[in-house]
Design a protein around this motif. Structure first.
Motif, PDB file in Angstrom:
ATOM      1  N   LYS A   9       0.832  -1.202   0.000  1.00  0.00           N
ATOM      2  CA  LYS A   9       0.000   0.000   0.000  1.00  0.00           C
ATOM      3  C   LYS A   9       0.866   1.251   0.000  1.00  0.00           C
ATOM      4  O   LYS A   9       0.610   2.197  -0.745  1.00  0.00           O
ATOM      5  N   ASP A  20      -7.552   4.163   3.523  1.00  0.00           N
ATOM      6  CA  ASP A  20      -6.844   2.884   3.615  1.00  0.00           C
ATOM      7  C   ASP A  20      -7.590   1.738   2.938  1.00  0.00           C
ATOM      8  O   ASP A  20      -6.981   0.901   2.272  1.00  0.00           O
ATOM      9  N   GLU A  24      -6.167  -0.404  -0.146  1.00  0.00           N
ATOM     10  CA  GLU A  24      -6.048  -1.848   0.047  1.00  0.00           C
ATOM     11  C   GLU A  24      -6.769  -2.605  -1.075  1.00  0.00           C
ATOM     12  O   GLU A  24      -6.248  -3.579  -1.630  1.00  0.00           O
TER      13      GLU A  24
END
Length: 170
Positions: A9, A20, A24
Motif C-alpha cells: 500500500k 486505507d 487496500e
C-alpha cells in the motif's frame, strides 16, 4: 500477511492518505486473477472495481499510478473513448482490400489493468459493452461479414463522481 500488504500500500499509492480501505482494494486487485485461459471460460478470478468518490480525491492520479506500475496497464478517459476505441474495429486495407482488426483499449490491456476515468460521463452503451469482457472474459466484434472473438484476462478499475458531484448525506 498484514505487514506485506501495508508495504505494498505504501509503495503503490504512497500519497493517498485517509483512504486505507480504497488503497487496500486497489492493491489486492492488482494481485488478483489466476491467469485466465480459454479452458475455464467465464471463471476468471479478476477483481473489477468501481470507485465512486468526490472529485477532490485525485482519482486520475491514482489510475495513472496503477497503470504506470503495470506493464500491460492502460489508462483511458471515458469522455474521449468510443465503443470501437474500447473494443476494437475492423478496417479495410486499401492496398489489398483485406480486412484488418484493430485492437481497442480493453484488448490492449489484456493480462493487465484497464483504468477508465470519468466513467460517469461515458455514454450508456459503453457501460453495456463492458459487461461481456468483465463477466465472460471475452470480446466479440462483428463487422464486414466477420465475427471475431478474443478471450481476455483484464481487470477493470473505473472511477466516477457521485450524482450531482457530491454525496447526498441525507
Amino acid at each position: 500477511n498484514n505487514d506485506l500488504l501495508d508495504k505494498f500500500k505504501k509503495s503503490i499509492l504512497p500519497d493517498v492518505v485517509g483512504h486505507d480501505e480504497l488503497v487496500e482494494a486497489l492493491v489486492i486487485q492488482q494481485f488478483s486473477g489466476d491467469g485466465y485461459t480459454s479452458d475455464n471460460e467465464g471463471e476468471g478470478s479478476e477483481i473489477n472495481i468501481l470507485v465512486i468518490t468526490e472529485p477532490a480525491l485525485s482519482k486520475s492520479k491514482m489510475g495513472l499510478r496503477i497503470t504506470s506500475l503495470n506493464p500491460k496497464g492502460l489508462y483511458i478517459n471515458a469522455q474521449a473513448t468510443s465503443i470501437p476505441g474500447l473494443i476494437g474495429t475492423v478496417k479495410q486495407n486499401t492496398g489489398n482490400n483485406n480486412w484488418n482488426f484493430e485492437h481497442g483499449s480493453i484488448i490492449q490491456a489484456n493480462n493487465g489493468t484497464l483504468v477508465i476515468d470519468e466513467i460517469d460521463k461515458a455514454p450508456e452503451e459503453l457501460h453495456t459493452i463492458l459487461n461481456e469482457p468483465m463477466a465472460n472474459h471475452r470480446v466479440t466484434v462483428s463487422k464486414a461479414g466477420t465475427k471475431i472473438s478474443y478471450n481476455i484476462d483484464v481487470k477493470v478499475l473505473a472511477f466516477r463522481n457521485p450524482e450531482n458531484v457530491v454525496f447526498n448525506t441525507k
